[in-house]
Design an enzyme around this catalytic site. Structure first.
Site, PDB file in Angstrom:
ATOM      1  CG  ASP A   9      -1.843   1.230   1.269  1.00 35.23           C
ATOM      2  OD1 ASP A   9      -2.361   1.611   0.199  1.00 35.23           O
ATOM      3  OD2 ASP A   9      -2.031   1.834   2.339  1.00 35.23           O
ATOM      4  CB  SER A  10       0.114   4.802  -0.614  1.00 30.01           C
ATOM      5  OG  SER A  10      -0.975   4.917   0.284  1.00 30.01           O
ATOM      6  CE1 TYR A  41       2.789   5.401  -3.362  1.00 30.71           C
ATOM      7  CE2 TYR A  41       1.425   3.557  -4.043  1.00 30.71           C
ATOM      8  CZ  TYR A  41       2.653   4.049  -3.656  1.00 30.71           C
ATOM      9  OH  TYR A  41       3.721   3.194  -3.560  1.00 30.71           O
ATOM     10  N   GLY A  42      -2.784   9.146  -3.734  1.00 26.48           N
ATOM     11  CA  GLY A  42      -4.000   9.683  -4.359  1.00 26.48           C
ATOM     12  C   GLY A  42      -3.796  10.848  -5.306  1.00 26.48           C
ATOM     13  CB  CYS A  72      -3.110   0.624  -2.547  1.00 26.73           C
ATOM     14  SG  CYS A  72      -3.009   2.356  -3.010  1.00 26.73           S
ATOM     15  CG  ASN A  73      -9.527   1.057  -3.452  1.00 30.26           C
ATOM     16  OD1 ASN A  73     -10.480   0.508  -3.963  1.00 30.26           O
ATOM     17  ND2 ASN A  73      -9.234   0.919  -2.170  1.00 30.26           N
ATOM     18  CD  GLU A 150       0.074   6.583   6.164  1.00 30.92           C
ATOM     19  OE1 GLU A 150       1.247   6.526   6.538  1.00 30.92           O
ATOM     20  OE2 GLU A 150      -0.525   5.629   5.628  1.00 30.92           O
ATOM     21  CB  THR A 183      -6.862   0.067   1.916  1.00 33.31           C
ATOM     22  OG1 THR A 183      -5.705   0.812   1.496  1.00 33.31           O
ATOM     23  CG2 THR A 183      -7.308  -0.858   0.798  1.00 33.31           C
TER      24      THR A 183
END
Ligand code: DGL
Length: 264
Positions: A9-10, A41-42, A72-73, A150, A183
Site C-alpha cells: 500500500d502507499s 498516492y491519491g 490500495c485502490n 497515517e 484502504t
C-alpha cells in the site's frame, strides 16, 4: 520456510486488509510493504504510482511472495493490469464496492469516498457504467482521511470535524450507502458510522479481497503456528510504524523494519 503473501500500500491503510487476511488465513506468513515516504498516492499521476508499485513488487518477489495483494485502490487502478502482464505471480487488486452498494441502496443514491487517483481512473468509470445503472453515485475524494490514519488519529474532535465535513454533504444529498473506496478509510469506520448514524450502510472490500486471495491459493492455506511470521517494511519513519502498528493491527506480532531500497 513457506512462501509468504505479499501486501502493498502507499502507507498504513492496507493494514486494514492485512487484518482481514490474518483473520481468514492465520497461518500464512505475510510481508507487508508500506510506501509511507511517498504517501499519499491519491494526488500522484498514474505513471508515478505505477513506477513505485513495480519497484515494490520486485522487492516482494525477491522475498519469494507467492501472491501479491495490492491493498490500495489507487495503486490497483494505476498498475494492476501492467503488473499482471509483466509478472508470473497472481495479483489481487481492490476496487470500490459500487456493485453491492447499488444493490442495497433504498434511496437510489450512493456515496463513494476514495482518492482522486481512484475516482479519475478509466476503470472507475467502467465500474459505474457496468454496475451503477439507474443509481445516482456521488463521489468525494478524502485526502484528509489518509492523513488522519497515517497519524493514528482515529477519533477526537479534530478527526470528527474532518469526517463530518467529508461525509455529511453526501448524506444531505440523499446517500443511504457509503462505499469506503480507499484502504485507509476502514480505520475511521467507527467514527464515520457515528457521524452518519446507524441507518446509513457502510461498505468496504477488505474481507472480500481476503476471500479472493484464499480462492487464488486454491483454498489451501498453512495451519497457524507460533512460527507464522509477519514482516512489515516501511519507506517512512520506523518509529511512527512502531507506535501505530499495535493500534492498527492489535494482537498481530510483527517484525517492523525500514527500507531504503527504492530510489525514485
Ligand atoms: N490506501 C490507498 C487507496 O486505497 C491510497 C491512499 C493514498 O495514498 O492516497 O487508494
Amino acid at each position: 520456510m513457506n512462501s509468504p503473501i505479499g501486501i502493498l500500500d502507499s502507507g498504513l491503510g492496507g493494514l486494514s486488509v492485512l487484518n482481514e487476511i490474518r483473520n481468514l488465513m492465520p497461518g500464512e506468513d505475510i510481508v507487508y510493504f508500506a510506501d509511507s515516504a511517498w504517501c499519499p498516492y491519491g494526488p500522484r499521476p498514474a505513471d508515478e504510482i505505477q513506477r513505485r508499485v513495480f519497484a515494490i513488487t520486485d522487492i516482494l518477489l525477491a522475498r519469494h511472495c507467492k501472491l501479491i495483494v495490492i491493498a490500495c485502490n489507487s495503486a490497483t487502478i494505476a498498475a494492476v493490469e501492467a503488473l499482471r502482464a509483466t509478472y508470473p505471480v497472481p495479483f489481487v487488486g481492490m476496487e470500490p464496492a459500487v456493485k453491492p452498494a447499488a444493490a442495497i441502496t433504498r434511496s437510489g443514491t450512493v456515496g463513494v469516498l476514495a482518492t482522486e487517483a481512484s475516482l479519475a481512473g478509466e476503470k472507475f468509470h467502467r465500474l459505474l457504467h457496468d454496475h451503477a445503472d439507474g443509481v445516482k453515485v456521488i463521489t468525494r475524494p478524502c485526502p484528509n482521511f489518509v492523513d488522519l490514519v497515517e497519524r493514528g488519529e482515529l477519533d477526537g474532535d479534530r478527526a470528527r470535524g474532518i469526517v463530518e465535513e467529508e461525509t455529511l454533504p453526501l448524506i444531505e444529498a440523499g446517500a443511504d450507502v457509503l462505499v469506503l473506496g480507499c484502504t485507509h478509510y476502514p480505520f475511521l469506520r467507527p467514527l464515520i458510522q457515528d457521524v452518519v448514524g446507524p441507518d446509513v450502510k457502510i461498505i468496504d472490500t477488505g474481507a472480500a479481497v481476503a476471500r479472493h486471495a484464499l480462492q487464488l491459493l486454491k483454498n489451501r492455506c498453512q495451519p497457524a503456528s507460533p512460527q507464522t511470521s509477519c514482516q512489515v517494511i516501511t519507506t517512512g519513519d520506523l518509529d511512527t510504524l512502531k507506535k501505530l502498528f499495535p493500534q492498527l493491527c492489535p494482537g498481530i506480532r510483527a517484525e517492523l523494519t525500514s527500507s531504503h531500497q527504492i530510489k525514485s
